[in-house]
Design an enzyme around this catalytic site. Structure first.
Site, PDB file in Angstrom:
ATOM      1  N   CYS A  72       0.738  -1.141  -0.045  1.00  0.00           N
ATOM      2  CA  CYS A  72       0.111  -0.085  -0.086  1.00  0.00           C
ATOM      3  C   CYS A  72       0.849   1.161   0.059  1.00  0.00           C
ATOM      4  O   CYS A  72       1.969   1.244   0.009  1.00  0.00           O
ATOM      5  CB  CYS A  72      -0.994  -0.035   1.196  1.00  0.00           C
ATOM      6  N   CYS A 107      43.659 -21.519 -15.221  1.00  0.00           N
ATOM      7  CA  CYS A 107      43.764 -22.047 -13.921  1.00  0.00           C
ATOM      8  C   CYS A 107      42.759 -21.139 -12.690  1.00  0.00           C
ATOM      9  O   CYS A 107      42.122 -20.461 -13.113  1.00  0.00           O
ATOM     10  CB  CYS A 107      45.221 -21.750 -13.776  1.00  0.00           C
ATOM     11  N   CYS A 115      42.685 -17.453 -12.458  1.00  0.00           N
ATOM     12  CA  CYS A 115      41.549 -16.700 -13.695  1.00  0.00           C
ATOM     13  C   CYS A 115      40.337 -16.664 -13.069  1.00  0.00           C
ATOM     14  O   CYS A 115      39.909 -15.472 -12.803  1.00  0.00           O
ATOM     15  CB  CYS A 115      41.772 -17.569 -14.778  1.00  0.00           C
ATOM     16  N   ASP A 130       9.629 -37.493   8.651  1.00  0.00           N
ATOM     17  CA  ASP A 130       8.049 -37.533   8.635  1.00  0.00           C
ATOM     18  C   ASP A 130       7.665 -38.653   8.656  1.00  0.00           C
ATOM     19  O   ASP A 130       8.041 -39.560   7.830  1.00  0.00           O
ATOM     20  CB  ASP A 130       7.619 -36.463   7.821  1.00  0.00           C
ATOM     21  N   ASP A 147       7.423 -35.003   2.899  1.00  0.00           N
ATOM     22  CA  ASP A 147       7.021 -35.007   1.464  1.00  0.00           C
ATOM     23  C   ASP A 147       5.600 -33.955   1.413  1.00  0.00           C
ATOM     24  O   ASP A 147       5.179 -33.822   0.226  1.00  0.00           O
ATOM     25  CB  ASP A 147       6.427 -36.087   1.118  1.00  0.00           C
ATOM     26  N   ASP A 190       5.423 -29.729   5.472  1.00  0.00           N
ATOM     27  CA  ASP A 190       6.611 -30.224   5.736  1.00  0.00           C
ATOM     28  C   ASP A 190       7.699 -28.829   5.100  1.00  0.00           C
ATOM     29  O   ASP A 190       8.911 -29.197   5.877  1.00  0.00           O
ATOM     30  CB  ASP A 190       7.127 -31.471   5.318  1.00  0.00           C
TER      31      ASP A 190
END
Length: 794
Positions: free
Chosen positions: A16, A83, A86, A495, A689, A693
């Protein structure tokens, strides 16, 4: 007064006018800042004095007020890095650029991941910055296209190596004369013959080292190219000086080191070629995933079947898939029925039956029936594309263990050059006073034996192979940091529903009359909970006709309250009945018996009267007990978390071998329980799952989502287990342990090699060509050690 800069920042979280006014007020109070915040465009226009404040300070101030500054991410392919110095330099420069929040440059994948403020900088400017440093960068291309580019590059490297080897071979023969007193044709010892062979190697084949060294030095950096260019140039130009001394003085015996420069360049090219080939093997897992994709799709257009490239399939297209074909994209079956082999996604070897309205996943194999399907996700939105993206991101990310190597790489080359100069001075002043050659040889050996590449490759190559090995086994790590953190876990919270159990419960007992069952099943029809689905399925089997629900309220952690035809139906646990003053005392023993058996029992009341009990059992996954045993073997404390009552939870835990149970946990309390375990000093993984969770997965040290679960859970997690196979969790722990062990071996040998090699070279105990060979092979040994992860048994 400093320079006045102008910036436009995207603001997130404003709801807002009060929000925009607050941000504007706070910014304008900052010294040297004038800001206007527009709620409609969700942008802040800021003019600021660069001497008094920075855009980072302004961003932090906005975030402190409770809003976000819009950041975008770009992925680039970076070319020309040789290398670790760099990649470290590019990363350091980009992180200092205004508007860049974070930049990570990966030497192994030759890529950069940059988070930036689009109001201050854009990908084009970032690419230009990289180019100014002497490298090249382009927006990231598809992995398959990049693989083709790498193959061409390796082929080009092989060609240069062969030419260099052919020219250097006769010079190598002259080295054998010095070592073994051999007799060879006089032409081989002619300084101008050696000059003719060495010059193309030095300035045509080896020109890349000069270009790399010049670009780095011009930008205030130094990399491996500087060491190679310095070492080989010193040998070449000293030899050329000696050759000139023979003009007009045929009796002079020149001291030539043309073979040193040419053989050094050849050996370094050989090492780079082996390294590039080995690195290409680290991306095999990604290539394997890409090869799973379907190449063509049979689309119905204008009533006819047409074969088109899978890239041209659009959402809403109707496709025909015949037996034995790959399903081209993600979609929904609209006609026919079949069984589909989804093992590449779920790990489940048994084909899954599919009929109308069933979801099908792109790249899985249609086994025995013709179907028509509607495409719902195509291109980068498909399940396989998401998996490929996760693996790509993980392989391109950095693990925290790499930080030390990156810091050292940034200072490595200047230190080595300093040691080489000091070596030269000590030899010519003290070891063999006035003798230029031995001092030069020792200095060259120091320059060419030092190898920043081994340090730079030590971590990313292991991360690439480790995440690739994990992906091949159905384990997706979202980044190197998650792979590293996983090895430190000492507690794992599982779980229950859908993780330890199959998540497909069945009604085992029902006490009540037909009317009670009708009202119970009708009430549960409005719930998406697996227990509700089991009750509805049970009533359907009993041919009970369901009725419409007037009002449905789910009470988290307690049950449901439903109104049907002016009757109030309550289904839930003891707490729900107590809250409504319903007496269920006579059913207590029956409840306890069910709970001891591991069943979830629910009480039913209609219009304030107790009417019966329904018990539902969710069977455990077959591999759960073995997975729990293996997690304990890995030294983890295993804890089960569930909303079930204590007795039911203990019964399930006993079946799978879990000793510690946290029961009767409301969905919103799961994250708090994980935090409590962390507060005891534990490094905790959470496995789940469901949508509920997600907070616990996010707060855990490592969140592990079961891939058969919801997209929200997978998004919140650090590791995703494809399918629902619990045995993959101990495998994820094992691959993490193996990868970190491999990284430590790499870092030990990389540090050890340089720590021992430089002093030995400085003491004059190494010929430059031997030092060069050691340098070339050090990187190869690190990559080869990383590739051993492919053979780890999980």
């Amino acid at each position: 007064m400093g320079e006045t800069n102008h910036a436009t920042l995207g603001i997130m979280g404003m709801t807002c006018a009060a929000c925009s006014t607050r941000i504007e007020k706070v910014l304008n109070k900052m010294d040297g800042v004038e800001a206007q915040v527009n709620l409609t465009t969700e942008k802040a226009t800021v003019d600021y004095d660069s001497e008094k404040t920075s855009i980072e300070d302004i961003t932090k101030k906005i975030e402190k007020v409770g809003y976000g500054v819009l950041m975008e991410k770009t992925e680039l392919d970076v070319f020309g890095m040789t290398c670790a110095a760099c990649s470290t330099r590019i990363e350091k420069v980009l992180n200092k650029q205004e508007g860049v929040k974070s930049a990570s440059v990966n030497l192994t994948t030759e890529s950069a991941s940059i988070q930036y403020n689009p109001g201050l900088v854009n990908p084009k400017a970032i690419i230009e910055k990289i180019k100014k440093l002497g490298y090249d960068a382009k927006p990231k291309v598809e992995a398959a296209e990049k693989q083709t580019h790498k193959e061409k590059e390796i082929k080009n490297m092989k060609t240069k190596l062969i030419i260099s080897a052919v020219l250097a071979a006769p010079l190598l023969v002259t080295m054998l004369v010095h070592l073994f007193n051999m007799t060879i044709p006089a032409i081989f010892m002619n300084p101008w013959f050696q000059f003719t062979l060495a010059t193309p190697v030095q300035f045509i084949i080896g020109w890349q080292f000069y270009v790399g060294a010049y670009k780095n030095l011009r930008n205030g950096g130094a990399n491996m190219d500087v060491l190679v260019a310095l070492g080989t140039s010193a040998a070449y130009f000293y030899s050329l000086y000696e050759a000139f001394k023979t003009i007009g003085n045929p009796e002079y015996m020149p001291h030539l080191y043309f073979e040193t420069s040419a053989v050094l360049i050849t050996l370094i090219l050989f090492g780079k070629y082996l390294e590039a080939r080995a690195k290409s093997q680290t991306t095999n897992a990604l290539s394997s995933l890409l090869n799973l994709q379907a190449k063509e799709a049979r689309v119905i257009r204008n009533g006819e079947e047409t074969m088109i490239p899978v890239e041209e399939v659009a959402v809403g297209d109707r496709l025909v898939v015949k037996p034995g074909e790959k399903i081209p994209v993600d979609g929904m079956v609209v006609k026919g029925r079949t069984s589909v082999d989804e093992s590449m996604i779920t790990g489940e070897s048994i084909p899954i039956e599919k009929e109308i309205d069933a979801i099908v996943i792109g790249s899985t194999i249609n086994k025995n029936g013709s179907i028509e399907m509607e495409a719902t996700k195509v291109g980068k939105d498909t399940a396989l594309a998401s998996i490929v993206k996760i693996v790509e991101d993980a392989q391109g990310s950095k693990a925290p263990i790499q930080r030390l190597a990156d810091i050292i790489s940034g200072y490595f080359v200047p230190i080595v050059v300093g040691i080489a100069i000091l070596t030269f001075v000590i030899w010519i002043a003290f070891v063999q006073p006035g003798q230029f050659e031995p001092a030069l040889v020792a200095a060259i050996a120091v320059l060419v034996i030092a190898c920043p590449c081994a340090l730079g490759l030590a971590t990313p190559t292991s991360i690439m192979v480790g995440t690739g090995k994990a992906a091949e086994n159905g384990i997706l790590f979202k980044g190197g940091e998650h792979l590293e953190r996983t090895h430190a876990l000492n507690a794992i919270v599982l779980d229950k529903t859908g993780t330890i159990t199959k998540g497909k419960p069945e009604v085992t007992n029902f006490t009540g009359d037909k009317e009670t069952l009708q009202l119970l099943a009708s009430a549960e029809k409005g719930s998406e909970h697996p227990l509700a689905e089991a009750i509805v399925a049970y009533a359907t089997e009993k041919n009970i006709e369901l009725v419409n629900v007037d009002d449905f309220t789910a009470i988290p952690g307690h049950g449901i309250e439903v109104t049907i035809s002016n009757k109030q139906i309550l289904v839930g646990n003891r707490k729900l009945m107590q809250n409504h003053q319903i007496d269920v005392g006579g059913a207590e023993q029956e409840l306890i018996d069910y709970e001891i058996e591991g069943k979830t029992a629910m009480l039913i009341a209609i219009d304030g009267q107790f009417r019966g009990i329904v018990s539902v059992a969710d069977t455990i996954k077959e591999t759960a007990p073995q997975a729990i045993r293996e997690l304990k073997k890995e030294g983890l404390e295993v804890i089960m978390l569930t909303g079930d009552n204590e007795r039911t939870a203990q019964a399930i835990a006993k079946q799978v071998g879990i000793d510690k149970v946290i029961a009767q946990v409301l969905p919103e309390e799961k994250a708090d329980k994980v935090k409590e375990i962390q507060d005891k000093g534990k490094k905790v993984a959470m496995v789940g799952d469901g949508v509920n969770d997600a907070p616990a997965l996010a707060i855990a040290d490592i969140g592990i989502a079961i891939g058969t679960g919801t997209e929200v859970a997978i998004e919140a997690a650090d590791v995703t287990i494809l399918g629902g196979e619990l045995l993959l969790i101990p495998k994820a722990i094992k691959i993490s342990h193996a990868t970190i062990k491999n990284i430590r071996q790499n870092l030990f040998w990389a540090f050890g090699y340089n720590t021992a090699g430089v002093p030995i070279a400085a003491l004059g105990l190494l010929a430059p060509w031997i030092a060069g060979a050691a340098m070339a092979l050090s990187s190869v040994s690190v990559v080869s050690n990383s590739l051993r992860l492919k053979r780890v048994k999980l």
